[in-house]
Design a protein around this motif. Structure first.
Motif, short mmCIF file in Angstrom:
data_model
loop_
_atom_site.label_atom_id
_atom_site.label_comp_id
_atom_site.label_asym_id
_atom_site.label_seq_id
_atom_site.Cartn_x
_atom_site.Cartn_y
_atom_site.Cartn_z
N LEU A 147 -52.46 63.09 -44.31
CA LEU A 147 -51.62 63.01 -45.51
C LEU A 147 -50.72 61.79 -45.44
N PHE A 148 -50.14 61.53 -44.27
CA PHE A 148 -49.30 60.33 -44.12
C PHE A 148 -50.11 59.08 -44.39
N ARG A 149 -51.31 58.98 -43.80
CA ARG A 149 -52.14 57.79 -44.00
C ARG A 149 -52.45 57.61 -45.49
N TYR A 150 -52.75 58.71 -46.17
CA TYR A 150 -53.10 58.64 -47.59
C TYR A 150 -51.90 58.14 -48.41
N LEU A 151 -50.71 58.68 -48.14
CA LEU A 151 -49.52 58.28 -48.90
C LEU A 151 -49.09 56.86 -48.55
N PHE A 152 -49.19 56.51 -47.29
CA PHE A 152 -48.79 55.14 -46.88
C PHE A 152 -49.70 54.10 -47.53
N LEU A 153 -51.01 54.34 -47.52
CA LEU A 153 -51.94 53.40 -48.15
C LEU A 153 -51.70 53.32 -49.65
N ALA A 154 -51.39 54.44 -50.25
CA ALA A 154 -51.10 54.44 -51.69
C ALA A 154 -49.82 53.66 -51.97
N GLN A 155 -48.82 53.82 -51.09
CA GLN A 155 -47.57 53.08 -51.27
C GLN A 155 -47.81 51.58 -51.16
N CYS A 156 -48.65 51.17 -50.21
CA CYS A 156 -48.99 49.76 -50.07
C CYS A 156 -49.67 49.23 -51.33
N ASP A 157 -50.60 50.02 -51.89
CA ASP A 157 -51.29 49.60 -53.12
C ASP A 157 -50.30 49.44 -54.27
N GLU A 158 -49.37 50.38 -54.39
CA GLU A 158 -48.39 50.30 -55.48
C GLU A 158 -47.52 49.06 -55.33
N LEU A 159 -47.07 48.78 -54.12
CA LEU A 159 -46.22 47.61 -53.90
C LEU A 159 -46.98 46.32 -54.15
N SER A 160 -48.27 46.30 -53.83
CA SER A 160 -49.04 45.08 -54.08
C SER A 160 -49.15 44.81 -55.57
N GLY A 161 -49.05 45.84 -56.39
CA GLY A 161 -49.10 45.65 -57.82
C GLY A 161 -47.83 45.05 -58.39
N CYS A 162 -46.67 45.41 -57.83
CA CYS A 162 -45.41 44.91 -58.39
C CYS A 162 -44.84 43.74 -57.60
N LEU A 163 -45.36 43.51 -56.38
CA LEU A 163 -44.90 42.38 -55.57
C LEU A 163 -46.12 41.64 -55.02
N ALA A 164 -46.91 41.09 -55.92
CA ALA A 164 -48.20 40.53 -55.51
C ALA A 164 -48.05 39.40 -54.51
N GLY A 165 -47.09 38.52 -54.72
CA GLY A 165 -46.93 37.41 -53.79
C GLY A 165 -46.38 37.85 -52.46
N ALA A 166 -45.46 38.81 -52.50
CA ALA A 166 -44.82 39.26 -51.27
C ALA A 166 -45.62 40.31 -50.54
N PHE A 167 -46.41 41.06 -51.28
CA PHE A 167 -47.12 42.21 -50.72
C PHE A 167 -48.55 42.17 -51.22
N GLN A 168 -49.24 41.12 -50.83
CA GLN A 168 -50.58 40.87 -51.36
C GLN A 168 -51.47 42.10 -51.16
#
Length: 845
Positions: A147-168
């Motif tokens: 569950l942690f891995r699933y949520l962490f990966l989802a959080q990374c995907d969300e951040l890459s959407g709003c911070l594309a340059g910083a969080f490719q």
């Protein structure tokens, strides 16, 4: 910065790199990801793959084939280090969109402990892209790690959407390589939470320091190996995080200075502790109407420390002019700041750090789609088919070559208007199809975009450029730098000094912290002449060694200089901090000097006075008397001929201590007119610290006028000996230690000696002047002069000859007598040792 636990951060990051690489390697082994492994499998041994895992594995195998197993492993390890550090910073500052912590959970009394609040509250957590059914399924099964891995990966995907340059966006396949057991107490996240206290995350600088420390062993290994740089190694090898106070000094006296010159009554002055009041009477400057008019560029931005502080200072300017806080971040990132970097990892940190600065002013910043202007200078390889025949670009082979090696030359590439026009013409000729198809046009457009960014000029250029000597350059870099930066080619940091001037607008500022070597060494004389002729030194903090306390710095001597890109009258300001023993002392020293200019290490100097000194060293602390001596006196070279000595090429073969051969075979007492014909002859060879006389220890095989040493015919190899200085051999003169760990030292050398590179010879044209010259060269004034014009451990002959010489005949007898007494006393002392060939008896007997 003051709340950061540097030791804990460094220890953690160096450990985490090893742990992450090991964890990724275990995942690669689990899924059999290596070069040559079979693709298209539904199972790896007993491990059955679902369709998503099978697709991810196939993509990883493709990348493995392109990059190599180790490169892919290391890239994945850093990807996760970067993401974990970013999420940790954001959760501590409550910046995560979900407003729920990923790595910690609430504990007693408002504190936090290792654990995942997101996992605990998974059924209510709002993370974009999360499937509630999947969350419920894992939650009901009590599978916290999946569950942690699933949520962490989802959080990374969300951040890459709003911070594309910083969080490719993380390659989807990278999810397969996320190491296991991260949240264990001894896991990578567990130790991050346990080892690095929350106070250390207060300042966004922590992200840059973590990147520096993560790469520290890689950097150390590169320089220890003495290998040539490659595109894969140059990025981590040249990263050096700049201490905060040095950043403030450079930015306040460039960006801050420009603001104050345009706004003399600005209250910003009270917030700039390292600011030096300008001499506005003599300084022309760029006129601006408001903060939106200012541009600042860091051409080697690394993890963005300089840009972060520039953001802070610009934000204060906007607030001073009454702008709304929420509007300021977008204005700064789109109008004011630009960064360039060859290391994409460092560029991500810089983008992230600026995004965090922006979020501190605007809580809705993540949703505005604004990105920092950080250009990753990636290679653009224009193939033969990309360059239209007969076009102007076809003739610009140097430009095409540099574009293909942008991950090495980086922002040192300075395209001119002709280069831009050639690229524009090539794009038009490429069209949309045919021989020069869309792929060619796309590459040409990328090349043009990169060159347009490199051709922009800015009001302020501030950088801590890379330090790398030419001996570490790769083949392309070596040739390219020699051609494009002939006056500063010996080190990347000095090349950036030159580049700073054409990146800055006329009358703009170029502030850089570099090695101090450009101030003195003969190899940079043309660079100094160019600086003094066409530009001005506004201020300089001469730091010396130990200025980078948190990462060491006992060897590298640095100086932080603010140049004006115009020739101004008036004095520059200099702080001599080289004798202060630590970073904290230097930091306090500059503040004390600003409060008390009479402190003893604060100087004002018109840079034109340096032109009076041969070689134009930046000797700002030289006394007026010594300047006058250079101006009115002659050169010591007018009365002496200083020569570097020979290189034997094989000391083990040709050199002996005097007591090793038979005394009958040593030519003691020879002279220039009648040199001894014996096999072994005395030679001056430097030695320990000793003045006036002594260090007569060695003899050299000079039989038959050095025939064997010159011919070297025993082993059939090339002749390695050279620089025999035959016309000076066996002459009377003055010798000195060419390399010393202390102050300059010289001694009388009688007739009958040869001399080598460690013990050169200063031949005095008039023998009667030897005592007078020896007295001068042994004086405290001469030693001080040597330390000014050449503050290194090496004293080549040209520095001897270029020192001022004023002959006062009225004092010659006094000087001669005093020198004779000193030489006689030291000779007596030397001969009292049994190691002297003139030893008679122990003086105590």
């Amino acid at each position: 910065m003051d709340s950061m636990n540097d030791t804990a951060i460094k220890n953690y990051c160096t450990w985490a790199r090893t742990a992450l690489i090991k964890g990724v390697a275990q995942r690669m082994e689990r899924y059999n990801i290596s070069e040559g492994a079979e693709a298209g499998l539904a199972a790896v041994g007993p491990l059955v793959l679902n369709p998503q895992e099978a697709a991810q594995r196939d993509e990883l195998l493709r990348l493995c084939h392109e990059e190599g197993t180790e490169h892919l492993r290391d890239r994945a390890a850093y990807t996760w280090f970067n993401r974990i550090a970013a999420v940790r910073y954001m959760e501590v500052h409550d910046y995560l969109p979900s407003r729920v912590r990923m790595f910690t959970r609430p504990a007693a009394a408002g504190t936090w402990e290792l654990g995942s609040q997101a996992v605990d509250e998974a059924l209510d957590v709002q993370i974009e892209g999360v499937d509630p059914m999947r969350v419920a399924e894992l939650k009901q099964a009590g599978e916290d790690e999946p569950l942690f891995r699933y949520l962490f990966l989802a959080q990374c995907d969300e951040l890459s959407g709003c911070l594309a340059g910083a969080f490719q966006p993380v390659d989807a396949c990278m999810a397969l390589l996320l190491p296991a057991n991260l949240m264990d107490a001894d896991g990578v996240i567990g130790r991050m939470v346990g080892d690095i206290d929350e106070a250390s995350w207060d300042d966004v600088q922590v992200l840059g320091w973590m990147y520096q420390y993560y790469n520290s062993k890689v950097k150390d290994a590169f320089f220890a190996s003495k290998a040539k740089e490659t595109p894969d190694t140059i990025g981590p090898a040249i990263q050096l995080f700049t201490p905060d106070w040095i950043v403030r000094y450079m930015v306040q006296n460039s960006l801050g200075r420009l603001w104050m010159l345009n706004n003399p009554a600005s209250p910003l002055r009270e917030q700039m502790e390292y600011y030096i009041e300008p001499d506005a009477e003599h300084e022309d400057f760029i006129r601006i109407d408001g903060p939106e008019d200012i541009t600042l560029c860091d051409p080697a931005c690394g993890s963005g420390h300089i840009l972060v502080y520039a953001f802070e200072l610009l934000a204060r300017m906007y607030l001073e002019r009454g702008y709304r806080e929420r509007d300021i971040p977008e204005l700064i990132l789109t109008k004011n700041l630009a960064g360039m970097e060859i290391d994409p990892r460092a560029a991500q940190i810089a983008s992230l750090a600026l995004a965090m600065c922006a979020r501190a002013y605007d809580r809705r910043f993540f949703g505005r789609g604004v990105q920092a202007d950080i250009a990753v200078l990636a290679p653009v390889a224009l193939e033969e088919g990309d360059v239209p025949q007969g076009s102007a670009l076809e003739k610009r082979k140097d430009l095409v070559g540099a574009l293909a090696h942008l991950d090495e030359v980086g922002s040192l590439l300075a395209p001119g208007e002709g280069d831009l026009e050639a690229l524009r013409e090539a794009i038009v000729l490429a069209g949309d199809g045919g021989l020069f198809g869309s792929s060619s046009k796309e590459r040409l457009q990328r090349a043009l975009g990169t060159c347009e960014a490199l051709a922009c000029r800015h009001d302020c250029v501030v950088a801590n450029p890379p330090y790398m000597g030419s001996s570490s350059f790769g083949p392309f870099m070596s040739k390219w730098v020699k051609k494009n930066y002939p006056d500063s080619k010996s080190d990347l940091c000095t090349c950036f000094i030159e580049r700073g001037f054409n990146l800055a607008k006329d009358r703009g500022y170029a502030a850089m912290i570099t090695m101090q070597s450009w101030m003195f060494l003969g190899s940079y004389e043309k660079l100094r002449e160019k600086i003094l002729r066409d530009h001005s030194i506004s201020s300089m903090a001469h730091l010396g060694t130990r200025a980078f306390g948190a990462i060491g710095g006992e060897v590298v001597s640095t100086t932080a200089t603010v140049f004006t890109n115009a020739k101004n009258d008036g004095d520059g300001t200099y702080f001599r901090l080289v004798d202060m023993g630590s970073e904290e002392e230097k930091k306090a020293g500059i503040l004390e000097a600003l409060a008390d200019p009479d402190c003893g290490w604060f100087y004002r100097r018109d840079a034109d006075t340096f032109k009076q000194i041969p070689g134009t060293p930046i000797a700002y602390w030289m006394s007026e008397g010594l300047f006058n001596a250079y101006e009115k006196g002659g050169r010591l070279g007018d009365v002496v001929d200083a020569r570097v000595g020979m290189i034997s090429g094989d000391n083990n073969r040709f050199l002996r201590m005097w007591f090793e051969p038979s005394a009958e075979k040593i030519g003691f007492g020879g002279s220039y007119l009648s040199p001894c014909c014996k096999k072994w002859n005395p030679i001056q060879k430097g030695g320990e610290y000793r003045l006036w006389y002594g260090n007569l220890d060695h003899v050299i095989n000079w039989e038959n006028d050095g025939w064997e040493l010159k011919e070297d015919n025993f082993d059939g190899s090339r002749v390695r000996s050279h620089n025999y200085n035959g016309e000076m051999a066996f002459r009377r003169g003055i010798t000195w230690n060419s390399i010393t760990s202390g102050r300059f030292q010289c001694r009388y050398s009688d007739e009958g000696f040869l001399f080598d590179a460690a013990g050169p010879l200063c031949y005095v044209n008039d023998h009667a002047m030897i005592p007078y010259v020896l007295g001068l060269m042994s004086s405290s004034v001469f030693v001080e002069t040597m330390g000014i014009v050449n503050p290194t451990l090496n004293f080549p002959p040209n520095y001897i000859e270029d020192t001022p010489f004023i002959f006062e005949s009225d004092y010659q007898d006094v000087v001669d007598n005093a020198v004779s007494v000193c030489v006689k006393a030291e000779k007596s002392d030397w001969d009292s040792l049994e190691t002297s060939w003139d030893f008679k008896r122990n003086p105590l007997i």
